[in-house]
Design an enzyme around this catalytic site. Structure first.
Site, mmCIF file in Angstrom:
data_model
loop_
_atom_site.group_PDB
_atom_site.id
_atom_site.type_symbol
_atom_site.label_atom_id
_atom_site.label_comp_id
_atom_site.label_asym_id
_atom_site.label_seq_id
_atom_site.Cartn_x
_atom_site.Cartn_y
_atom_site.Cartn_z
ATOM 1 N N LYS A 15 0.813 -1.223 0.000
ATOM 2 C CA LYS A 15 0.000 0.000 0.000
ATOM 3 C C LYS A 15 0.844 1.270 0.000
ATOM 4 O O LYS A 15 0.427 2.267 -0.573
ATOM 5 C CB LYS A 15 -1.047 0.001 1.115
ATOM 6 C CG LYS A 15 -0.518 0.021 2.508
ATOM 7 C CD LYS A 15 -1.670 -0.028 3.489
ATOM 8 C CE LYS A 15 -1.214 -0.386 4.871
ATOM 9 N NZ LYS A 15 0.014 0.228 5.375
ATOM 10 N N ARG A 90 -5.339 3.261 12.401
ATOM 11 C CA ARG A 90 -4.844 1.905 12.616
ATOM 12 C C ARG A 90 -5.587 1.221 13.763
ATOM 13 O O ARG A 90 -5.320 0.065 14.062
ATOM 14 C CB ARG A 90 -3.377 1.998 12.996
ATOM 15 C CG ARG A 90 -2.504 1.077 12.139
ATOM 16 C CD ARG A 90 -1.112 1.469 12.407
ATOM 17 N NE ARG A 90 -0.097 0.655 11.890
ATOM 18 C CZ ARG A 90 0.742 1.045 10.937
ATOM 19 N NH1 ARG A 90 0.573 2.176 10.320
ATOM 20 N NH2 ARG A 90 1.745 0.272 10.611
ATOM 21 N N ARG A 129 11.570 -7.493 1.328
ATOM 22 C CA ARG A 129 11.743 -6.147 1.880
ATOM 23 C C ARG A 129 12.868 -6.094 2.912
ATOM 24 O O ARG A 129 13.545 -5.088 3.054
ATOM 25 C CB ARG A 129 10.417 -5.695 2.512
ATOM 26 C CG ARG A 129 10.388 -4.224 2.798
ATOM 27 C CD ARG A 129 8.982 -3.744 2.997
ATOM 28 N NE ARG A 129 8.630 -3.718 4.395
ATOM 29 C CZ ARG A 129 7.479 -3.223 4.844
ATOM 30 N NH1 ARG A 129 6.572 -2.765 4.015
ATOM 31 N NH2 ARG A 129 7.223 -3.209 6.121
ATOM 32 N N ARG A 135 15.034 -1.046 7.221
ATOM 33 C CA ARG A 135 14.297 -0.475 8.341
ATOM 34 C C ARG A 135 14.564 -1.252 9.617
ATOM 35 O O ARG A 135 14.521 -2.476 9.636
ATOM 36 C CB ARG A 135 12.799 -0.506 8.019
ATOM 37 C CG ARG A 135 12.372 0.660 7.171
ATOM 38 C CD ARG A 135 10.948 0.524 6.698
ATOM 39 N NE ARG A 135 9.994 0.243 7.765
ATOM 40 C CZ ARG A 135 8.675 0.277 7.572
ATOM 41 N NH1 ARG A 135 8.186 0.616 6.395
ATOM 42 N NH2 ARG A 135 7.862 -0.006 8.563
ATOM 43 N N ARG A 146 4.258 -7.067 13.776
ATOM 44 C CA ARG A 146 3.427 -6.049 13.133
ATOM 45 C C ARG A 146 2.216 -6.673 12.442
ATOM 46 O O ARG A 146 1.143 -6.080 12.402
ATOM 47 C CB ARG A 146 4.278 -5.207 12.178
ATOM 48 C CG ARG A 146 5.267 -4.329 12.968
ATOM 49 C CD ARG A 146 6.347 -3.720 12.127
ATOM 50 N NE ARG A 146 5.812 -2.711 11.255
ATOM 51 C CZ ARG A 146 5.996 -2.662 9.946
ATOM 52 N NH1 ARG A 146 6.696 -3.589 9.346
ATOM 53 N NH2 ARG A 146 5.490 -1.695 9.261
HETATM 54 P P1 AMP Z 1 4.228 1.902 8.850
HETATM 55 O O1 AMP Z 1 5.347 2.532 8.092
HETATM 56 O O2 AMP Z 1 2.875 2.418 8.487
HETATM 57 O O3 AMP Z 1 4.289 0.396 8.770
HETATM 58 O O4 AMP Z 1 4.422 2.284 10.388
HETATM 59 C C1 AMP Z 1 5.600 1.943 11.090
HETATM 60 C C2 AMP Z 1 5.342 1.989 12.574
HETATM 61 O O5 AMP Z 1 4.965 3.320 12.966
HETATM 62 C C3 AMP Z 1 4.221 1.105 13.092
HETATM 63 O O6 AMP Z 1 4.639 -0.237 13.301
HETATM 64 C C4 AMP Z 1 3.856 1.816 14.390
HETATM 65 O O7 AMP Z 1 4.811 1.565 15.395
HETATM 66 C C5 AMP Z 1 3.994 3.275 14.009
HETATM 67 N N1 AMP Z 1 2.727 3.829 13.482
HETATM 68 C C6 AMP Z 1 2.499 4.306 12.224
HETATM 69 N N2 AMP Z 1 1.245 4.736 12.087
HETATM 70 C C7 AMP Z 1 0.640 4.525 13.268
HETATM 71 C C8 AMP Z 1 -0.679 4.735 13.758
HETATM 72 N N3 AMP Z 1 -1.643 5.256 12.975
HETATM 73 N N4 AMP Z 1 -0.941 4.392 15.040
HETATM 74 C C9 AMP Z 1 0.005 3.879 15.841
HETATM 75 N N5 AMP Z 1 1.256 3.635 15.448
HETATM 76 C C10 AMP Z 1 1.595 3.952 14.175
#
Ligand code: AMP
Length: 205
Positions: A15, A90, A129, A135, A146
């Site tokens: 996404k 989320r 990835r 990362r 996750r």
């Molecule tokens: P992402 O890049 O969207 O996979 O986000 C990486 C990490 O950022 C997640 O595993 C969470 O620790 C944190 N994170 C990102 N967006 C949110 C959200 N809306 N609510 C809570 N934690 C978030």
């Protein structure tokens, strides 16, 4: 009326890549909360230092903090025609808070786009990835964490948006270009008047 999209799906569903391209095609800023947090962490800001351990572990940052972050971000001038949220909401409280925020300006989400993917494809993408991106939260252990967090805390949003007739499913098993064209077909330049009820798109090319 601003065009407001939410991109939903498990980590590895593609996404983020699609959000970047779709945003560019439709002239909407791609707001990735994960990228915002990582930028703060890299810059060593107070916010970054506060969330680093949580993000690195694969857990979720608090709803209150995320809602504040989004409230400020969607007020910025680049969001005047709309925006695309990737990684927010989320949790159900985040989705409810977003509704309240949008209600204040008599706006609503145009669609919550769900990236559907089989577990097998997901696992192979996540493994790829780990080698291509670097990362700290992409070790096997945190990736699995996750996914678990997604299933427990984020997947209830599928029903949340389905009940509001806002959910649009996109089959994300395919090349980046295939998925991109499914998305662009599902949401034409001005789809608000022509796409009110078709809520399941899987194989449009
Ligand atoms: P992402 O890049 O969207 O996979 O986000 C990486 C990490 O950022 C997640 O595993 C969470 O620790 C944190 N994170 C990102 N967006 C949110 C959200 N809306 N609510 C809570 N934690 C978030």
């Amino acid at each position: 009326m601003r065009r407001i999209f939410i991109f939903l799906g498990p980590p590895g569903a593609g996404k983020g890549t699609q959000a970047e391209m779709f945003g560019a095609e439709r002239g909407l800023p791609h707001i990735s909360t994960g990228a915002m947090l990582r930028a703060s962490m890299d810059a060593g800001t107070a916010l970054g230092n506060k969330v680093k351990a949580i993000v690195d572990s694969g857990s979720l940052v608090s709803d209150a903090l995320m809602i504040d972050l989004i409230r400020d971000r969607i007020l910025q001038s680049d969001c005047s025609n709309g925006f695309l949220l990737d990684g927010f909401p989320r949790t159900t409280p985040q989705a409810e808070a977003l509704d309240i925020l949008l209600n204040e300006t008599s706006e609503k989400v145009e669609a919550a786009v769900l990236f559907n993917i089989t577990e097998e494809v997901l696992m192979s993408r996540l493994s790829a990835r780990r080698t291509t991106e670097n990362r700290a939260d992409d070790t096997t252990e945190t990736q699995l964490k996750r996914i678990k967090v997604y299933e427990e805390q984020t997947s209830p949003l599928i029903n949340f948006y389905k009940e509001k007739s806002l959910l649009v499913s996109i089959d994300s098993d395919g090349t980046v270009d295939e998925v991109k064209s499914r998305l662009l077909n599902a949401f034409p330049i001005d789809s608000s008047s022509t796409f009110p009820n078709a809520r399941s798109i899987s194989n449009q090319n």
